[in-house]
Design an enzyme around this catalytic site. Sequence first.
Site, PDB file in Angstrom:
ATOM      1  N   HIS A 170      40.647  52.368  35.592  1.00  0.00           N
ATOM      2  CA  HIS A 170      40.955  51.162  35.857  1.00  0.00           C
ATOM      3  C   HIS A 170      39.867  50.266  34.906  1.00  0.00           C
ATOM      4  O   HIS A 170      39.129  49.713  35.276  1.00  0.00           O
ATOM      5  CB  HIS A 170      40.601  50.801  37.406  1.00  0.00           C
ATOM      6  CG  HIS A 170      40.978  49.587  37.662  1.00  0.00           C
ATOM      7  ND1 HIS A 170      40.911  48.284  36.946  1.00  0.00           N
ATOM      8  CD2 HIS A 170      41.549  49.042  39.080  1.00  0.00           C
ATOM      9  CE1 HIS A 170      40.998  47.241  37.881  1.00  0.00           C
ATOM     10  NE2 HIS A 170      41.829  47.622  39.056  1.00  0.00           N
ATOM     11  N   GLU A 273      45.072  49.991  32.954  1.00  0.00           N
ATOM     12  CA  GLU A 273      44.445  50.877  33.671  1.00  0.00           C
ATOM     13  C   GLU A 273      45.572  52.323  33.295  1.00  0.00           C
ATOM     14  O   GLU A 273      46.788  52.338  33.634  1.00  0.00           O
ATOM     15  CB  GLU A 273      44.766  50.236  35.262  1.00  0.00           C
ATOM     16  CG  GLU A 273      44.014  49.335  35.358  1.00  0.00           C
ATOM     17  CD  GLU A 273      44.329  48.414  36.529  1.00  0.00           C
ATOM     18  OE1 GLU A 273      44.218  49.269  37.452  1.00  0.00           O
ATOM     19  OE2 GLU A 273      44.457  47.359  36.620  1.00  0.00           O
TER      20      GLU A 273
HETATM   21  O1  LIG Z   1      39.642  44.269  43.660  1.00  0.00           O
HETATM   22  P1  LIG Z   1      39.993  45.634  43.546  1.00  0.00           P
HETATM   23  O2  LIG Z   1      40.072  46.441  44.782  1.00  0.00           O
HETATM   24  O3  LIG Z   1      38.981  46.377  42.513  1.00  0.00           O
HETATM   25  O4  LIG Z   1      41.264  45.782  42.814  1.00  0.00           O
HETATM   26  C1  LIG Z   1      41.549  45.064  41.457  1.00  0.00           C
HETATM   27  C2  LIG Z   1      43.189  45.132  40.970  1.00  0.00           C
HETATM   28  O5  LIG Z   1      43.448  46.256  40.892  1.00  0.00           O
HETATM   29  C3  LIG Z   1      44.597  46.786  40.281  1.00  0.00           C
HETATM   30  O6  LIG Z   1      44.831  46.132  38.871  1.00  0.00           O
HETATM   31  C4  LIG Z   1      45.670  46.113  41.102  1.00  0.00           C
HETATM   32  O7  LIG Z   1      47.062  46.303  40.506  1.00  0.00           O
HETATM   33  C5  LIG Z   1      45.483  44.570  41.497  1.00  0.00           C
HETATM   34  O8  LIG Z   1      46.375  44.340  42.419  1.00  0.00           O
HETATM   35  C6  LIG Z   1      44.129  44.489  42.067  1.00  0.00           C
HETATM   36  O9  LIG Z   1      43.747  43.135  42.643  1.00  0.00           O
END
Ligand SMILES: O=P(O)(O)OC[C@H]1O[C@H](O)[C@H](O)[C@@H](O)[C@@H]1O
Length: 301
Positions: A170, A273
Amino acid sequence: MSALPPSVERIELDELVCWRVQVGDGTLLVAQQGAQILHYQQGTQAPIIWLSEQARYQRGQSVRGGAPVCWPWFGGLTRNPAAVQAMHSNPASAPAHGNVRGLDWQLLGIDQHDGAVTLQFAFDSRKHPLPDWPHAAELQLDIRLDQQLHLELRSRNLGTQPLVLSQALHTYFAVSDIRDVRVHGLDGCRYIETLEDWQERQQQGALGFTGETDRIYLDTPTRLSIVDPGWQRRILLDARGSRSAVLWNPWIDKAKRLSQFAEDAWQRMLCIETANIWDDCVTLAPGASHSLCLSLSSEPL
Ligand SMILES: O=P(O)(O)OC[C@H]1O[C@H](O)[C@H](O)[C@@H](O)[C@@H]1O
């Protein structure tokens, strides 16, 4: 000009043990928790990987920014294919992005060879069982810094039944201004627009950003690139073992709801990601393994 020899230093940031690595003019910082890369920079140019100014270094909590490892599922588990959900005994209560990003990994070793430094981290679900996920698997992340940064995330099924996973590196990239950058390599790809009822669409041309973006791109090529005119550079992402990627920027409203995230930080970051999700999940027979690899570099425009 003679280059300094590579160096590796252990430091502590609040509650987290971290490793600072220098190779040539490249610097890397990795937290042992989650084997999470926090910082990567080449020379005096702007960092390639973004780390939140409001990042907190606490046990049990993923740090906002860097490159968290999402495993053994990506995103909300109930949005995953049935075979990934079936690995878990209570999908509705499962945390987003799996558990390992907030857990301690084992440092297997630090290798210095041919002017490169490799850190090897492992997580073994037999030693640290994951809640409601009763499977024997080993995860290893090799992080190699040479003139580029190379990541290899290897999953191995140590059980007697097939294992089905979704996962992602990510990675948060630093950009001069999200409104000016373009991502190349996605033209013609199918994508899932998660913000519009998870409809399937098709990308036309390069991707620019004018609002909240949260998309799963499918059939992705091995190379994607971020063209950043403000910083006059192109960041190159070369992936192997992956045919899907999530492109994410929270924009103005969602930024206000995120932890460890300044209200205006959406302007300075972009997540690409590198993933195995949706119709690109990984099925491992007993004893089988899979590697998800990503190499990062940059060049002037
Ligand atoms: O806040 P987190 O759990 O780290 O997630 C952060 C982000 O991760 C990914 O990119 C998902 O597609 C998003 O929908 C999410 O908001």
